[in-house]
Enzyme design. Structure first.
Site: not given
Ligand code: ADP
Length: 222
Positions: A124, A13, A88, A168, A157
């Site tokens: 990653r 993504k 989300r 997750r 990360r």
């Molecule tokens: P991923 O690789 O899981 O898609 P992201 O970089 O999008 O990771 O998000 C990392 C973390 O930030 C998530 O696990 C969550 O804790 C928080 N987060 C990001 N976007 C949202 C959202 N829209 N709603 C709730 N928590 C979020």
């Protein structure tokens, strides 16, 4: 033009979001990146969300929606944005409909099966400075590597540890179906097979964006 990219963690993504944003000249808004930056800078927001992110859980709909609402009011996003990581949940999607007119949204879904995701996440790395994501070869141990864009070190990360990845993925699985159902019947929705080589995924995504824009424009001009 507001484009939303949906897909599980590790579906590619972030990489695709970057490419779409560059190609269409719109800012890439990653909620994960915004939150990680807040944690890194030690701001009030960062202190509030640090433990939640590290555990791989989601921050509250109210909090993340307010962050996105504020970001979407800045002048650089007047003509559109690429949203990565938001919405989300159905609650967030409903809130977004009150920020951006629903018929201005293009919703793209990247589909990837879980086994492939866990494999990808182990390889990653992320640049702490500019936030871009890289995949290192299987053979490369440790935290080696430097960011191709700014040269700073790449790191794993914290929330990419295997147990956290599984948590997750469970969170994503529980929320994804209703979220996809929320958007699937809209004319601005399209799904793409994320298991294809990255260039093919990009081409498929651009194809859908161009097609959806074209059909919206021709409807708008009637
Ligand atoms: P991923 O690789 O899981 O898609 P992201 O970089 O999008 O990771 O998000 C990392 C973390 O930030 C998530 O696990 C969550 O804790 C928080 N987060 C990001 N976007 C949202 C959202 N829209 N709603 C709730 N928590 C979020």
């Amino acid at each position: 033009m507001h484009i939303i990219l949906l897909g599980p963690p590790g579906s590619g993504k972030g990489t695709q979001a970057q490419r779409i944003a560059e190609h269409y000249g719109i800012p890439h808004i990653s909620t994960g990146h915004i939150l990680r930056e807040a944690v890194r800078s030690g701001s009030d927001l960062g202190r509030q969300v640090g433990a939640t992110i590290a555990a791989g859980s989601l921050v509250s709909d109210t909090l993340i929606t307010e962050i996105v609402r504020a970001r979407l009011q800045e002048p650089d996003v007047a003509s559109g944005a690429l949203l990565d990581g938001f919405p989300r949940t159905v609650g967030q999607a409903g809130a977004l409909d009150t920020i951006v007119p629903p018929d201005h949204l293009i919703v793209l879904l990247l589909q990837v099966v879980d086994e492939e995701i866990v494999r990808r996440m182990m390889r990653r790395r992320i640049c702490q400075s500019c936030g871009i994501t890289q995949t290192v070869p299987d053979s490369e141990a440790g935290e080696a590597g430097h960011c191709p864009r700014c040269g700073d070190p790449l790191v794993r990360r914290e929330d990419d540890a295997p147990e956290i990845v599984r948590h997750r993925l469970r969170t994503y699985a529980a929320l994804a179906d209703p979220l996809i159902a929320f958007y699937a019947s809209r004319p601005g929705f399209a799904a793409v097979d994320g298991l294809q080589p990255p260039e093919n995924v990009t081409a498929a995504l651009f194809g859908h964006v161009d097609r959806i824009r074209h059909s919206k424009e021709s409807k708008g001009s009637k």
